[in-house]
Structures are given as structure tokens and as C-alpha cells.
Write an enzyme that holds these catalytic residues in place. Structure first.
Site, PDB file in Angstrom:
ATOM      1  N   LYS A 168     -19.346 -21.105 -11.315  1.00 30.11           N
ATOM      2  CA  LYS A 168     -18.607 -20.846 -12.555  1.00 30.11           C
ATOM      3  C   LYS A 168     -17.190 -20.388 -12.230  1.00 30.11           C
ATOM      4  CE  LYS A 168     -19.524 -20.567 -17.046  1.00 30.11           C
ATOM      5  NZ  LYS A 168     -20.500 -21.331 -17.836  1.00 30.11           N
ATOM      6  N   TYR A 174       0.862  -1.177   0.000  1.00 28.42           N
ATOM      7  CA  TYR A 174       0.000   0.000   0.000  1.00 28.42           C
ATOM      8  C   TYR A 174       0.900   1.229   0.000  1.00 28.42           C
ATOM      9  CZ  TYR A 174      -4.398   2.434   0.652  1.00 28.42           C
ATOM     10  OH  TYR A 174      -5.491   3.240   0.476  1.00 28.42           O
TER      11      TYR A 174
END
Length: 404
Positions: free
Chosen positions: A93, A38
Site C-alpha cells: 500500500k 541535528y
């Protein structure tokens, strides 16, 4: 043993709800790691991507991230259950993408008040992803959605219910016809079902050389005199006096059902040409059960969508590898040529000797190309190399031809 309903609910609920989680691909155990993950370190890839958007493929997960997106209007065989109820399917999926092609997925369920707002939602979130897999979206608006997104985005957009199904059917049909001593250009092909899957498959087969295709929907044959067919289906209308399924079945070489349970009467099966091919793909119950069909015609080759019968036409054989090939080639679209390459790769793989790993996965002693094995098994580890490789090669060839 608990019944399937309870087993399925427990599977999805325990020990953690759902089928997906997000894990970091980089260490974040120290202050130094945090400074890179970060602020301040993250500013460097931000600046690099601002200068060159293509750098996102180097510094982020974009190049291996697909969105599986639905509006919930055509979920499995359950119909318009809404976006939220479609989430378990989209998560499923995602599991298949990861398991078979190591592709990461965010499932996105969109409640949109209009087709236009759905399209705008997908366009607005597209920068996150390397590809878009549209799923369980009803016809006919699925056609418009896919067409507009393909035109507006520079990443592959793919409606699996249309084109994934089409590529698998095409691959299986090539092998079935060869075994029956027939060819695609000379075969008479009848479709029962003219929704997304039926229309897309008919178009792909035409692109591969099929000359004689007729589609039948709930209102009858798609003939040139019908005025109830949308613009997305008018290219498939036939100049014919035939009006019903019974009119077109006599002498047919191939029946492809993408419609409803028990929709093919056995008496019509009797009318087909010698050595027919019957793909009864309605799920969970096919247009005609294999035992019923084979009692009527012992000269047929048959496929269904079910895993408990031979020759399962399963979308997991295609969509992970189409996207893997497209992502590896950095293709901007999944083209007809790439789908044709997938179909031929699937057909070719079924003719090769089956490795022991596949036999072990299905607890069988042998498996050979023939009437009960015209399409590879989903757990065949060669699919990744063979199908994704063929798709990537086709994509690169098309991109090279476009700039030549």
C-alpha cells in the site's frame, strides 16, 4: 518461468527484503550539514513547533506522511492472519501511495489485545502523521475504530476497505448506468455482501441519490425484522418481506458483489432487468466469471476486481488521490462530499479521450468509453490532477462553508 508463488517470494526477498526504504531528503555530507540536521540546528524548528504546532507542516514531513495501519484481522482474502503477516500488504500500500501520489508512508502493524488498545495506539502515534489509512481491519470492529478515531483526531482518518472501495464502485456505476440508459435514483440495486465494503458503498450511493438498495449477507436479506445486525448496520435495514438473494434479484438493475467466489448462480442473473449492471468484485475469484455471465446475459455491463478482465475496480484508483487532495487542502477529515467528488471525477475521466501513455502502459492500440471501459486505468497519469484536484476543491469548499 518460475510459478507465481516463487516469483512473488523472490520479488519481496531480493535483492533487499521488503518493498520500502527510508531516504534523507536533505544533504548530510559535511559537518555543517550535520549541525543543521541535528544538534544544534534542529533546536530551531523544535522551538518553532512548540510555539505553533501548525509549523510542523512547514518544518517536518508531517504534511506528506500517512500511516497505513492494520491489526491483521482481514488481510486480503486471507482472513485473520495477524498483524505481522499483514506487513507485506501494508508495504505494498505504501508503494502505491508513493508511486501514484508521491505520498510518503510508514506502515504500522499493531498487535493489540483489545479494540480499545488499538484505538489508543493510533491516537498516541497520530502526531507523527498528516493522515491515517486504516487497512485490512475486520468488520464490525472496523466501524467503531474509524468512528472513534475520526472523533478524536484532527487529521484525516480513512478506512480504505470501506470508503476507497465505495468511491470507485460509485464512479464506475455512474458510467455503467448511463451506458445502459438508467439512472442512480431509479435503479434497483442489490448487494451481496454486507461487510465493511458493502455497507460503506451502499451508504455512499444513498448519499449520491440511490433510492432502492437492498443488502444480502450470509444469513439473507438485511430486513427490519433481523436482530443480529449491529448498530453500525441498522440504518441499512429494509422493510421488506424478501428474505433471500433469489427473492430480490428479479427485476434488479444492478448487482454488486463484495462477498465470495461463485456466489451468484447464473440462473439468478437471468432474472435481472433488461440491460443489467453486474459488479462481481470478490477477489481473487469473482461471484460469477465474466464468460459465464455473458453466456447468460449478452446485454450486461460487467466489472470485477481483477486486472485480467475489463473494468477492474481497483482501490489504487482512489485512495492515493483522496489523501493527496486531503493533504493538499489540509483537511481535518475525508468527508462524504470528498468521496462523492472523487467518484464523479473518476467517472468523468473515463469519458475523456485516452492518452497514448495509457495505451502504451497496457500494450493496447485503442481504448474508448464504453461497455469494456467504464473506469480509468490505474496507470493513467491524469488521475493525480483530476481526482486529487476534485477532492481538494471539495475539501476547501466544505471548510469555507463551515466558517462562513
Amino acid at each position: 518461468m518460475p510459478d507465481m508463488k516463487q516469483r512473488a517470494l523472490d520479488y519481496h526477498a531480493l535483492p533487499t527484503p521488503g518493498k520500502l526504504s527510508v531516504e534523507s531528503s536533505k544533504p548530510c555530507a559535511t559537518a555543517a550539514d550535520l549541525a543543521l540536521a541535528y544538534t544544534p540546528g534542529v533546536a530551531e524548528p523544535v522551538k518553532a513547533i512548540y510555539q505553533d504546532p501548525a509549523a510542523a507542516y512547514r518544518y517536518t514531513n508531517k504534511g506528506n506522511l500517512v500511516a497505513v495501519i492494520t491489526d491483521g484481522t482481514a488481510v486480503l482474502g486471507l482472513g485473520n492472519v495477524g498483524a505481522l503477516a499483514g506487513k507485506p500488504v501494508m508495504e505494498g500500500k505504501a508503494v502505491l501511495f508513493k508511486r501514484f501520489a508521491n505520498i510518503d508512508v510508514f506502515d504500522i502493524e499493531v498487535t493489540a489485545p483489545s479494540i480499545e488498545s488499538f484505538i489508543e495506539t493510533v491516537v498516541n502515534i497520530a502526531p507523527t502523521f498528516g493522515g491515517i489509512n486504516l487497512e485490512d481491519i475486520a468488520a464490525p470492529h472496523c466501524f467503531r475504530i474509524e468512528r472513534e478515531l475520526r472523533a478524536r483526531l484532527d487529521i484525516p482518518v480513512f478506512h480504505d476497505d470501506q470508503h476507497g472501495t465505495a468511491a470507485i464502485i460509485a464512479g464506475a456505476l455512474l458510467n455503467a448506468l448511463e451506458l445502459q440508459g438508467k439512472t442512480l435514483p431509479t435503479a434497483r440495486i442489490v448487494f451481496l455482501g454486507a461487510g465493511a465494503a458493502g455497507m460503506a458503498t451502499a451508504r455512499l450511493l444513498k448519499a449520491m441519490g440511490a433510492q432502492d438498495i437492498v443488502l444480502v449477507d450470509i444469513a439473507g436479506v438485511l430486513h427490519s425484522g433481523r436482530d443480529d445486525i449491529s448498530d453500525y448496520g441498522r440504518d441499512l435495514l429494509r422493510q421488506t418481506s424478501a428474505r433471500t438473494l433469489a427473492d430480490v434479484m428479479p427485476g434488479a438493475d444492478v448487482f454488486i458483489g463484495v462477498s465470495a467466489a461463485n456466489a451468484l448462480p447464473p440462473d439468478l442473473l437471468k432474472l435481472m432487468a433488461p440491460s443489467p449492471v453486474v459488479f462481481a468484485l470478490a477477489n481473487p475469484d469473482p461471484e460469477i466469471l465474466p464468460a459465464t455471465a455473458m453466456a447468460v446475459r449478452d446485454d450486461l455491463i460487467m466489472a470485477t476486481g481483477r486486472s485480467d478482465f475489463p473494468n477492474q475496480v481497483n482501490n489504487a484508483l482512489c485512495f492515493p488521490y483522496l489523501f493527496r487532495g486531503a493533504l493538499d487542502a489540509k483537511a481535518r477529515q475525508i468527508t462524504t462530499g470528498m468521496q462523492v467528488a472523487a467518484a464523479h471525477a473518476l467517472a468523468a475521466l473515463a469519458r475523456e479521450e485516452v492518452p497514448q501513455a495509457v495505451l502504451d502502459a497496457y500494450a493496447i492500440s485503442e481504448l474508448h468509453f464504453g461497455r469494456d471501459y467504464i473506469i480509468p486505468k490505474p496507470f493513467d497519469p491524469r488521475l493525480l490532477e483530476k481526482v486529487a484536484g476534485a477532492v481538494a476543491e471539495a475539501a476547501r469548499a466544505e471548510m469555507a462553508a463551515a466558517v462562513a
